[in-house]
Design an enzyme around this catalytic site. Structure first.
Site, PDB file in Angstrom:
ATOM      1  N   GLU A 250       0.879  -1.232  -0.080  1.00  0.00           N
ATOM      2  CA  GLU A 250      -0.109   0.053  -0.052  1.00  0.00           C
ATOM      3  C   GLU A 250       0.915   1.256  -0.058  1.00  0.00           C
ATOM      4  OE1 GLU A 250      -2.972  -0.546   3.379  1.00  0.00           O
ATOM      5  OE2 GLU A 250      -4.200  -1.607   1.969  1.00  0.00           O
ATOM      6  N   ASP A 323      -8.619  -9.015   3.740  1.00  0.00           N
ATOM      7  CA  ASP A 323      -8.208  -8.121   4.911  1.00  0.00           C
ATOM      8  C   ASP A 323      -9.255  -7.979   5.881  1.00  0.00           C
ATOM      9  OD1 ASP A 323      -7.276  -5.899   5.950  1.00  0.00           O
ATOM     10  OD2 ASP A 323      -7.820  -4.257   4.596  1.00  0.00           O
ATOM     11  N   GLU A 351     -12.516  -2.380  12.126  1.00  0.00           N
ATOM     12  CA  GLU A 351     -12.650  -1.565  10.839  1.00  0.00           C
ATOM     13  C   GLU A 351     -13.734  -2.154  10.092  1.00  0.00           C
ATOM     14  OE1 GLU A 351      -8.854  -1.873   8.959  1.00  0.00           O
ATOM     15  OE2 GLU A 351      -9.833  -0.956   6.996  1.00  0.00           O
ATOM     16  N   TRP A 502      -9.758  -2.159  -5.142  1.00  0.00           N
ATOM     17  CA  TRP A 502     -10.469  -1.363  -3.946  1.00  0.00           C
ATOM     18  C   TRP A 502     -11.809  -1.189  -4.046  1.00  0.00           C
ATOM     19  CZ3 TRP A 502      -5.973   2.884  -2.808  1.00  0.00           C
ATOM     20  CH2 TRP A 502      -5.024   2.148  -2.108  1.00  0.00           C
TER      21      TRP A 502
HETATM   22  C1  BDP Z   1      -6.156  -2.367   6.041  1.00  0.00           C
HETATM   23  C2  BDP Z   1      -6.311  -0.835   6.491  1.00  0.00           C
HETATM   24  C3  BDP Z   1      -5.555  -0.063   6.684  1.00  0.00           C
HETATM   25  C4  BDP Z   1      -4.109  -0.766   6.988  1.00  0.00           C
HETATM   26  C5  BDP Z   1      -3.864  -1.862   6.386  1.00  0.00           C
HETATM   27  C6  BDP Z   1      -2.739  -2.532   7.008  1.00  0.00           C
HETATM   28  O1  BDP Z   1      -7.744  -0.406   5.737  1.00  0.00           O
HETATM   29  O2  BDP Z   1      -5.668   1.177   7.161  1.00  0.00           O
HETATM   30  O3  BDP Z   1      -3.128   0.292   6.957  1.00  0.00           O
HETATM   31  O4  BDP Z   1      -4.983  -2.448   6.318  1.00  0.00           O
HETATM   32  O5  BDP Z   1      -2.911  -3.658   7.699  1.00  0.00           O
HETATM   33  O6  BDP Z   1      -7.151  -3.283   6.733  1.00  0.00           O
HETATM   34  O7  BDP Z   1      -1.507  -2.246   6.722  1.00  0.00           O
END
Ligand code: BDP
Length: 659
Positions: A250, A323, A351, A502
């Site tokens: 990311e 995720d 989240e 996304w």
């Molecule tokens: C996702 C989140 C993001 C995190 C990422 C992570 O949306 O904010 O930075 O994972 O785990 O779930 O690095």
């Protein structure tokens, strides 16, 4: 009653009771002193002797508790074991257990039981829903909030022994000397409770902090930089735990920026930490917008590196391959890597589960992953056994949970979110505990031990995760959340030019033929990453568990489910069931008013109202939207939608990325 006392509500004993019993210790250590202080204050039973016997290595940092005519004895191989033993005894007392004759042996399943805080240095928390960060960086190291010790005590009481203070999207500043003295101040407090501090690092720190030409792990200067930084840290914090790293994920920097591998990057840090027994937790949360199914990417990237990591590197793997969704299968990397230590990362913060507004008890989710059979070494190779050292040798075993803690009075935003912090700690200590047992002990300590309260509330907690799956994403649906903030539904979501991986449509693939992601052999073939017989079971529409059906298959709307419904009908009934479950939670809670203090009663009541509204919102949004593809009626015995799809599409929640 603001909930700030968490599950630690023991009543101080009277002087009279205290005079009748003795707490005996044979050690000057601070930790043992703490253990004795806790017992002095709260233990109402017979005398207790606390003994450290260094020969009791097999206990690790666990303990035994035994009774004899003279009272109780807690034995441990390490001093911290006595503190854990003391908390265990107090927990049993609080639960009203019979302590006349006991013989307890407790050895923790994981060596490192850690919280990951996603806290930023500016006080915000990524995916934090309980206010700002607990860490007051501006005031540290001089001003020490009393909550630091309270935090450490709460963690120690459930066996948590490690904490990563800062966000995995790490600011390089955390390694600046000015910050390290602040980190030291926290470490000095946490140490008394047996908690080691770890830090998330930014892979580009050498370049950004000290202007090195690059941060390439094969650059000798870079290696030297890390060695000297690590030395600086250990000079301040002799028991520092190590680094957590999110690299080439990311947008974060990493070794691949220089044509090196994850192993090259992790090993450079591991070499710097090794002389101090420090660890590297290297995250496997990697994916990029390529043609390859996102769910397959961590496996594809890490499997070729199996066996190339130093022994003090542990690959930190999210429980599911995408995720932290309400339900995912386990990540196929568990078990597949045979020569590399792996650990599970759970998300305690909600989240994708209604933030701190929804009552969702997560122990059943955690257990579902830990108890999943990978079949890596034949049947019985559960994720728990793969990661706890039973089936894969490990220098250190570990488990992590992304914390849901903030500066709110009640720590976690929702009073019942405290149970998720608690459950994570208890399972990290003993993954064989049942979710019911953990719910029961938490409720007894946090609210009351009255049966009229316990029975319905255990049931509510135990069904709450499935309820959330039902009203959000039943049958294996996933990632159809609103963009960025991940709170409400947005199955129609699309951004011009945005990353496909996304977008909700990437995951649900709704069209006139059906719904779901084809990961079978005719699709992305993600099923091939699982060991037999799972590859076949998941890969065949007829044998795939129905709660993961749309994860692994694109399923025709008319597909017959086991109960005779069509897939479309079943989807409708599941969404409706979720709504009905939450309405039932409201009724149950309102009926228990006389058992709960008024402040916490009202707070939970109003959160349940939000949850019920949200559940209806989810149901209407998803069913009305998917109906535009299925072109079939919503079964007539289900409550009708109360929204117009077009109105739902207009909802824009005012929530920033960090919230
Ligand atoms: C996702 C989140 C993001 C995190 C990422 C992570 O949306 O904010 O930075 O994972 O785990 O779930 O690095």
């Amino acid at each position: 009653e603001d909930g700030s006392k968490l599950w630690l509500r023991g009543k101080a004993v009277s002087a009279e009771v205290a005079a009748k019993r003795q707490i005996v210790i044979h050690s000057e250590s601070i930790v043992v002193g703490l253990a004795s202080k806790e017992l002095e204050q709260y233990w109402a039973g017979s005398s207790v002797e606390l003994i450290v016997d260094k020969k009791l290595k097999k206990l690790k940092d666990g303990y035994t508790i035994s009774s004899s005519g003279r009272g109780l004895t807690i034995c441990a191989g390490e001093e911290i074991g006595l503190l854990y033993g003391a908390y265990h005894l107090l927990r049993l007392q609080q639960e009203g257990k019979d302590l006349q004759r006991i013989a307890i042996e407790e050895i923790p399943d994981y060596d490192v039981r850690m919280l990951n805080h996603w806290d930023n240095l500016d006080g915000s928390i990524e995916r934090g829903y309980a206010g700002q960060s607990l860490w007051k960086w501006e005031d540290l190291p001089r001003t020490i909030s009393p909550r630091y010790a309270q935090y450490a005590r709460a963690n120690a009481s459930i066996g948590i022994n490690a904490t990563v203070l800062n966000n995995v999207n790490a600011s390089p500043q955390i390694l600046h000397s000015d910050y390290l003295v602040k980190v030291k101040a926290l470490a000095d407090i946490f140490r008394k409770y047996g908690i080691r501090v770890y830090l998330s690092i930014n892979f580009s720190s050498p370049k950004i902090l000290d202007g090195l030409e690059n941060s390439d792990p094969s650059n000798k200067e870079v290696q030297r930089w890390w060695k000297s930084k690590v030395k600086e840290i250990y000079t301040l914090i002799p028991d520092f735990g190590g680094f957590l790293v999110k690299a080439n994920s990311e947008g974060q920097p990493g070794p691949q920026d220089y044509g090196r591998t994850h192993a090259d990057g992790a090993n450079m840090l591991a070499d710097a930490l090794k002389p101090y027994n420090g660890l590297v937790m290297w995250r496997a949360f990697v994916y990029s917008p390529t043609k390859e199914d996102r769910a397959k990417q961590a496996y594809l990237e890490f499997m070729p590196l199996d066996g190339q990591f130093r022994d003090n590197v542990i690959i930190q793997i999210k429980n599911g391959p995408v995720d932290f969704q309400p339900r995912e299968p386990f990540t196929p990397l568990f078990g597949a890597m045979r020569q590399t230590a792996g650990m599970v990362e759970f998300q305690i913060t909600q989240e994708y589960l209604g933030f701190s507004n929804h009552l969702v008890y997560l122990a059943p989710l955690f257990k579902e992953t830990l108890d999943s059979d990978t079949y890596a070494d034949g049947s019985g190779s559960t994720v728990a056994k793969i990661t706890d050292g039973t089936l894969r040798p490990a220098y250190k075993t570990a488990i992590a949970g992304v914390a849901n803690i903030g500066e709110d009075e009640n720590w976690t935003g929702h009073h019942f979110a405290q149970a998720n912090w608690y459950a994570f700690g208890r399972l990290a200590w003993n993954h064989a505990l049942s979710s019911e047992q953990i719910a029961e002990e938490w409720l007894k300590q946090t609210f009351t031990d009255e049966q009229q309260f316990l029975k319905p509330m255990i049931h509510m907690m135990m069904t709450s995760r499935e309820a959330a799956v039902n009203y959000m994403m039943p049958l294996g649906l996933h990632h159809i959340f609103a963009f960025d903030h991940h709170y409400g539904p947005e199955p129609w979501g699309d951004r011009q030019g945005g990353r496909p991986d996304w977008m909700p449509w990437y995951y649900h693939n709704a069209n006139s033929a059906g719904l779901g992601f084809d990961r079978s052999a005719t699709g992305s073939n993600a099923v091939s990453q699982y060991f037999p017989p799972l590859d076949r079971i998941y890969g065949d529409l007829e044998t795939c568990p129905e709660n993961l059906l749309l994860w692994f298959h694109q399923v025709p709307w008319s597909h017959k489910m086991k109960n005779g419904h069509t897939m479309w009908e079943e989807l409708c009934y599941k969404y409706d069931e979720g709504v009905q479950q939450v309405r039932q939670f409201q009724k149950v809670w309102d009926g228990l008013e006389s058992h709960v203090d008024s402040q916490r009663f009202a707070a939970v009541q109003s959160k349940l109202r939000i949850q019920a509204q949200d559940a209806i919102w989810w149901k209407d949004a998803c069913l009305l939207y998917f109906q535009t593809f299925s072109k079939q009626p919503i079964p007539y015995d289900i409550e009708r939608p109360i929204h117009e799809l077009e109105d739902l599409k207009k909802i824009k929640l005012n929530m920033s990325y960090h919230n």
